[in-house]
Write a protein that holds these residues in place. Structure first.
Motif, PDB file in Angstrom:
ATOM      1  N   TYR A 174      -6.527  28.291 -30.276  1.00  0.00           N
ATOM      2  CA  TYR A 174      -7.086  27.608 -31.449  1.00  0.00           C
ATOM      3  C   TYR A 174      -8.573  27.887 -31.401  1.00  0.00           C
ATOM      4  O   TYR A 174      -9.250  27.436 -30.492  1.00  0.00           O
ATOM      5  CB  TYR A 174      -6.838  26.095 -31.393  1.00  0.00           C
ATOM      6  N   LYS A 196     -10.224  28.287 -28.083  1.00  0.00           N
ATOM      7  CA  LYS A 196      -9.550  27.532 -27.028  1.00  0.00           C
ATOM      8  C   LYS A 196      -8.133  28.059 -26.773  1.00  0.00           C
ATOM      9  O   LYS A 196      -7.317  28.125 -27.687  1.00  0.00           O
ATOM     10  CB  LYS A 196      -9.508  26.061 -27.443  1.00  0.00           C
ATOM     11  N   ILE A 215      -4.465  27.842 -25.623  1.00  0.00           N
ATOM     12  CA  ILE A 215      -3.465  26.792 -25.431  1.00  0.00           C
ATOM     13  C   ILE A 215      -2.449  27.268 -24.388  1.00  0.00           C
ATOM     14  O   ILE A 215      -2.167  26.567 -23.432  1.00  0.00           O
ATOM     15  CB  ILE A 215      -2.755  26.432 -26.749  1.00  0.00           C
ATOM     16  N   GLU A 219       2.318  17.911 -19.899  1.00  0.00           N
ATOM     17  CA  GLU A 219       1.512  16.724 -20.207  1.00  0.00           C
ATOM     18  C   GLU A 219       1.069  16.738 -21.684  1.00  0.00           C
ATOM     19  O   GLU A 219       1.196  17.754 -22.364  1.00  0.00           O
ATOM     20  CB  GLU A 219       0.274  16.712 -19.297  1.00  0.00           C
ATOM     21  N   ASN A 220       0.523  15.619 -22.128  1.00  0.00           N
ATOM     22  CA  ASN A 220       0.025  15.528 -23.514  1.00  0.00           C
ATOM     23  C   ASN A 220      -1.035  16.577 -23.756  1.00  0.00           C
ATOM     24  O   ASN A 220      -1.930  16.770 -22.938  1.00  0.00           O
ATOM     25  CB  ASN A 220      -0.579  14.147 -23.790  1.00  0.00           C
ATOM     26  N   GLY A 221      -0.911  17.277 -24.857  1.00  0.00           N
ATOM     27  CA  GLY A 221      -1.909  18.290 -25.197  1.00  0.00           C
ATOM     28  C   GLY A 221      -1.693  19.623 -24.511  1.00  0.00           C
ATOM     29  O   GLY A 221      -2.504  20.531 -24.640  1.00  0.00           O
ATOM     30  N   ALA A 222      -0.567  19.765 -23.808  1.00  0.00           N
ATOM     31  CA  ALA A 222      -0.315  21.020 -23.097  1.00  0.00           C
ATOM     32  C   ALA A 222      -0.003  22.164 -24.052  1.00  0.00           C
ATOM     33  O   ALA A 222      -0.219  23.331 -23.727  1.00  0.00           O
ATOM     34  CB  ALA A 222       0.842  20.827 -22.122  1.00  0.00           C
ATOM     35  N   GLY A 223       0.531  21.845 -25.203  1.00  0.00           N
ATOM     36  CA  GLY A 223       0.853  22.887 -26.190  1.00  0.00           C
ATOM     37  C   GLY A 223       2.331  23.000 -26.485  1.00  0.00           C
ATOM     38  O   GLY A 223       2.784  23.996 -27.051  1.00  0.00           O
ATOM     39  N   LYS A 224       3.096  21.955 -26.182  1.00  0.00           N
ATOM     40  CA  LYS A 224       4.546  21.982 -26.423  1.00  0.00           C
ATOM     41  C   LYS A 224       4.849  22.074 -27.922  1.00  0.00           C
ATOM     42  O   LYS A 224       5.623  22.932 -28.366  1.00  0.00           O
ATOM     43  CB  LYS A 224       5.202  20.723 -25.852  1.00  0.00           C
ATOM     44  N   SER A 225       4.226  21.183 -28.689  1.00  0.00           N
ATOM     45  CA  SER A 225       4.469  21.191 -30.139  1.00  0.00           C
ATOM     46  C   SER A 225       4.009  22.500 -30.749  1.00  0.00           C
ATOM     47  O   SER A 225       4.648  23.024 -31.670  1.00  0.00           O
ATOM     48  CB  SER A 225       3.746  20.024 -30.808  1.00  0.00           C
ATOM     49  N   THR A 226       2.908  23.011 -30.236  1.00  0.00           N
ATOM     50  CA  THR A 226       2.397  24.285 -30.750  1.00  0.00           C
ATOM     51  C   THR A 226       3.424  25.401 -30.510  1.00  0.00           C
ATOM     52  O   THR A 226       3.746  26.155 -31.434  1.00  0.00           O
ATOM     53  CB  THR A 226       1.069  24.632 -30.054  1.00  0.00           C
ATOM     54  N   GLN A 280       8.568  16.030 -35.410  1.00  0.00           N
ATOM     55  CA  GLN A 280       8.295  14.828 -34.617  1.00  0.00           C
ATOM     56  C   GLN A 280       8.070  13.627 -35.538  1.00  0.00           C
ATOM     57  O   GLN A 280       8.569  12.539 -35.304  1.00  0.00           O
ATOM     58  CB  GLN A 280       7.056  15.059 -33.751  1.00  0.00           C
ATOM     59  N   GLU A 287      10.376  16.004 -29.712  1.00  0.00           N
ATOM     60  CA  GLU A 287      10.548  14.626 -29.252  1.00  0.00           C
ATOM     61  C   GLU A 287      11.546  13.835 -30.105  1.00  0.00           C
ATOM     62  O   GLU A 287      11.180  12.840 -30.734  1.00  0.00           O
ATOM     63  CB  GLU A 287       9.192  13.914 -29.195  1.00  0.00           C
ATOM     64  N   HIS A 334       9.624  13.640 -22.998  1.00  0.00           N
ATOM     65  CA  HIS A 334       8.875  13.163 -21.840  1.00  0.00           C
ATOM     66  C   HIS A 334       9.798  12.367 -20.921  1.00  0.00           C
ATOM     67  O   HIS A 334       9.361  11.843 -19.913  1.00  0.00           O
ATOM     68  CB  HIS A 334       7.704  12.274 -22.294  1.00  0.00           C
TER      69      HIS A 334
END
Ligand SMILES: Nc1ncnc2c1ncn2[C@@H]1O[C@H](COP(=O)(O)OP(=O)(O)OP(=O)(O)O)[C@@H](O)[C@H]1O
Ligand SMILES: [Mg+2]
Lengths: 380, 223
Positions: free
Chosen positions: B11, B14, B16, B35-42, B81, B155, B188
Motif C-alpha cells: 500500500y 508499505k 503488506i 495478527e490484526n493488520g497482518a494482511g489477511k483481508s488484503t 466481513q 471472519e 481468529h
C-alpha cells in the motif's frame, strides 16, 4: 431489465407508503392549493341578494352580469327572504328587479326599474348599485340605438329592415369584439392566456414543477442507500455492475414517474381545467427526464443522506425563488437575459421540448458511466 | 486449482506481504491466520479479484486473473466481513433479490434449501430481527447463490455463539467434502481452525500462531 424490475419491486414493496406519498405529493399539493385559493376567494366575496319579479331575458342577463363579478357572491331569492337576510346582515344589500323591467327598457325608460335596499352595515351598496345602474344604462341606450336605426331605415325605406333584437345583438357583438379591458396574465411567452379576473393569480404548473423537483429528489435517496460500502462487495459477483444497476433503476424510476405524470396531466385537465396538448406532454417528459438525470447525478455523488436531504431542500427553495415559477421574476429575467436560458423550469412552462439542462445532465451521466465502469470493472 | 505465485502487495510504500507462493486443491479448507493488520483481508480480497496485487501471478482452474477475471468471478463466492444484506427484507426477499441479479437461476425452493442447509430456517423473518449468527448465515447464503467452486470467507464466525459457529463450520465441511468446494477462510478462533482446516496459512512476523498450531500437529505455511 426484468431482473432489475423484480429486484426493484422488492424494494418498492417495503417503501410503498413513502413511495406513494412522494409520487402523489405534487398533485395533492396543487389540488389543495386550488381548493384553498377558491375558498379564500369565496370568503372574500360580498353576499348580495337579488329578487327577480320577472324572469325575462334582460332581467336574467343583469343577474348574470352581477354573478360574474369575482367580488360578488350573488343569491337569487324571494323578496321577503332577502329582506330578512339583509336585516340579519347575512346579505350586504338587496336589489329587486321590478315587474316590467324588460318592457320599460325597450321603451327606453330608466326610471324605477330596480329597487334597492341596504343596511347600516352595507359597504358594497354603492359600487353594486353603480354596476346595476351602468348595466341598465347600457341596455337602454342599446335599445335607443336600435330604435333609432329602425326609424331611420323606415324613413329611407331600406329593403332589409332589422328587428330591435337583431340590432341589439349586433351591438353586443361589437362590444364583445372590442372588449380589450380584460387584464391577462402570461408566463414569459406562454401562449395560453390565463384570464385574470379572479384573485391573485398563480401558476399551477409552476408550482407543480417545484413539487415535482422536491419529490424526485426525495425519491432518489435509494442511490445513496444502496451504494453503501458493504453492498459494493456484492456487485462483482452478480450480473450487473453497480453503474449499470444504477442506470437501469433510474430508468425504472423514470417509468414510475411517467405514469404519475400522465395521471397528473389528466387531473390537471379534468379537475383544474388546464388545457392538455401533445406539446405539454412532450415538455413534461423532457422536464421529468431532466429531473431524473440531474437528481441521479447529485445522489450518485453524495455519501450522507442527511446532507443530501438538506441539499434537496435548498435546491428546491432556490429553484422556486429564482425560476419565477411561483413569484414572477420578470425583473431579474429582464436584467439578466441569461437567467431565462438557465432557468430549468422555463422550457417546461413554455411547453418546449429542448432543455439545456437535460442535455448537460445526459452528457454528464455518460461521462460518469464510462469513468465508473472503468474503475469498478477493470482488473489491472 | 488455485495457484498463487510470488504474490506481493504494497500500500503505497508499505509492504503488506511479499512473495507468497502456494497452491490450493479442490476440497481443501484453508485457514488464514495472523495478527490484526497482518494482511489477511488484503490477501483474501486479492484472491476474490476485488484488489490487484502489486506483483505476482494468480490462476484459478487455469484461468489467469489478469485476463479472465470476469470468468473467475463467476466461480468465486466471497463472503464479506461486513454483513451485506437488506435489513428491511425478509430472508426470503434477500435471497430472491440477489438471485434475480445473479448469473444463475434458482427456484425459491432451491434458495430455501440453501438456507436450511446452514440451519437458517427463519425464511419469512425480516433480516433486522435476526440474531447475529443468523445474519452471518444469510450473509453467507447470499454469496453462494451462484454455486461458486471456491468460497472465500472473511471472519464468517466472528462474534457469534458456539452453536451457530458449529453450524457454519459443519456446513463448510460438508461443502468441502461432499461438493468438493475449495474454502479459504479467515478466523481468529484457533479451536475452530484446528478442527476444520486441512492446512493453515499464517501471515505476519509473529510466530505465536505458527507455534500454537504446529504444536497441535497442523500443517502450517508461514509467510
Ligand atoms: N486501502 C488501504 N490503503 C492503505 N492501507 C491499507 C488499506 N487497506 C488495508 N491497509 C493496511 O494494510 C494492512 C493489512 O490490512 P488487513 O485489513 O488486510 O489486515 P487483517 O489481517 O485483515 O487485519 P484484521 O485481523 O484486523 O482484520 C493494515 O496495516 C492496514 O492498515
Ligand atoms: Mg481483516
Amino acid at each position: 431489465m426484468r431482473a432489475i424490475l423484480h429486484s426493484r419491486l422488492l424494494h418498492w414493496k417495503h417503501q410503498i407508503i413513502p413511495l406513494l406519498f412522494w409520487l402523489l405529493l405534487p398533485i395533492i399539493a396543487i389540488i389543495g392549493f386550488t381548493q384553498l385559493m377558491n375558498g379564500l376567494q369565496k370568503d372574500s366575496q360580498i353576499p348580495v341578494g337579488i329578487v327577480l319579479e320577472e324572469k325575462t331575458e334582460l332581467a336574467l342577463n343583469l343577474a348574470d352580469k352581477l354573478d360574474q363579478s369575482p367580488l360578488i357572491r350573488l343569491d337569487i331569492l324571494e323578496e321577503e327572504q332577502a329582506l330578512r337576510q339583509l336585516e340579519k346582515h347575512e346579505l350586504d344589500s338587496v336589489f329587486i328587479i321590478r315587474e316590467g323591467y324588460q318592457d320599460q327598457i325597450k321603451k327606453g325608460s330608466r326610471n324605477g326599474l330596480v329597487k334597492s335596499y341596504q343596511s347600516d352595515l352595507s359597504f358594497a351598496y354603492t359600487p353594486v348599485s353603480e354596476m346595476v345602474a351602468s348595466y341598465v344604462q347600457e341596455e337602454t341606450s342599446r335599445m335607443k340605438t336600435a330604435f333609432t336605426v329602425q326609424q331611420l331605415s323606415k324613413q329611407y325605406e331600406l329593403e332589409n329592415t332589422w328587428t330591435m333584437e337583431e340590432i341589439s345583438e349586433k351591438s353586443k357583438d361589437i362590444e364583445r369584439d372590442q372588449n380589450l379591458l380584460r387584464t391577462t396574465f402570461t408566463f414569459e411567452n406562454d401562449n395560453e392566456e390565463q384570464t385574470n379576473n379572479s384573485l391573485p393569480s398563480w401558476n399551477k404548473w409552476g408550482l407543480w414543477a417545484i413539487f415535482a423537483l422536491l419529490s424526485t429528489l426525495f425519491l432518489f435517496d435509494w442511490v445513496i442507500k444502496e451504494k453503501r460500502q458493504s453492498m459494493q462487495t456484492r456487485f462483482p459477483f452478480i450480473r450487473f455492475s453497480f453503474t449499470s444497476y444504477c442506470l437501469w433503476n433510474t430508468l425504472l424510476y423514470g417509468g414510475l414517474f411517467f405514469i404519475s405524470d400522465i395521471i397528473t396531466l389528466l387531473v390537471f385537465h379534468f379537475l383544474l381545467d388546464q388545457p392538455i396538448s401533445l406539446s405539454k406532454l412532450g415538455s413534461m417528459m423532457s422536464f421529468r427526464l431532466m429531473l431524473v438525470t440531474g437528481t441521479f447525478l447529485l445522489a450518485a455523488n453524495m455519501r450522507n443522506r442527511t446532507t443530501y436531504y438538506g441539499i434537496a431542500f435548498i435546491i428546491t427553495l432556490l429553484t422556486a425563488i429564482i425560476s419565477g415559477a411561483i413569484i414572477p421574476a420578470d425583473g431579474i429575467v429582464n436584467q439578466f437575459p441569461i437567467m431565462k436560458w438557465l432557468n430549468p423550469l422555463a422550457p417546461f412552462l413554455n411547453n418546449e421540448l429542448n432543455n439545456f439542462w437535460l442535455y448537460a445532465f445526459l452528457l454528464l451521466i455518460m461521462i460518469w458511466y464510462i469513468r465508473k465502469e472503468k474503475s469498478y470493472a477493470s482488473y489491472r | 486449482m488455485l495457484h498463487i505465485d510470488n504474490l506481493t502487495k504494497y500500500y503505497n510504500k508499505k509492504q503488506i506481504f511479499k512473495d507468497l507462493t502456494f497452491s490450493v486443491e479442490k476440497g481443501e479448507i484453508i485457514g488464514l491466520v495472523g495478527e490484526n493488520g497482518a494482511g489477511k483481508s488484503t490477501l483474501l480480497s486479492i484472491l476474490a479479484t476485488l484488489q490487484t496485487p502489486s506483483a505476482g501471478t494468480l490462476t484459478l482452474n487455469d484461468l489467469s486473473y489478469n485476463s479472465d477475471w470476469k470468468k473467475i468471478r463467476k466461480q468465486i463466492g466471497y463472503v464479506p466481513q461486513e454483513i451485506a444484506i437488506w435489513d428491511e427484507f425478509t430472508v426470503r426477499e434477500n435471497m430472491l433479490f440477489f438471485e434475480k441479479l445473479s448469473w444463475v437461476k434458482k427456484t425459491e425452493e432451491e434458495l430455501r434449501q440453501l438456507c436450511l442447509e446452514m440451519k437458517l430456517d427463519q425464511w419469512n423473518e425480516p433480516a433486522h430481527t435476526l440474531s447475529g449468527g443468523m445474519k452471518r448465515k444469510l450473509n453467507m447464503a447470499i454469496s453462494l447463490i451462484h454455486d461458486p467452486t471456491i468460497i472465500l470467507l472473511d471472519e464468517p464466525t466472528v462474534g457469534i455463539d458456539l452453536k451457530s459457529k458449529k453450524e457454519i463450520g459443519s456446513y463448510m465441511e460438508k461443502q468441502a467434502k461432499k461438493d468438493e468446494k475449495t474454502i479459504i477462510y479467515i478466523s481468529h478462533d484457533m479451536d475452530e481452525i484446528k478442527s476444520l482446516c486441512t492446512r493453515i496459512i499464517c501471515i505476519g512476523q509473529d510466530s505465536f500462531y505458527k507455534n500454537l498450531l504446529q504444536n497441535a500437529g497442523k500443517n502450517v505455511l508461514v509467510f
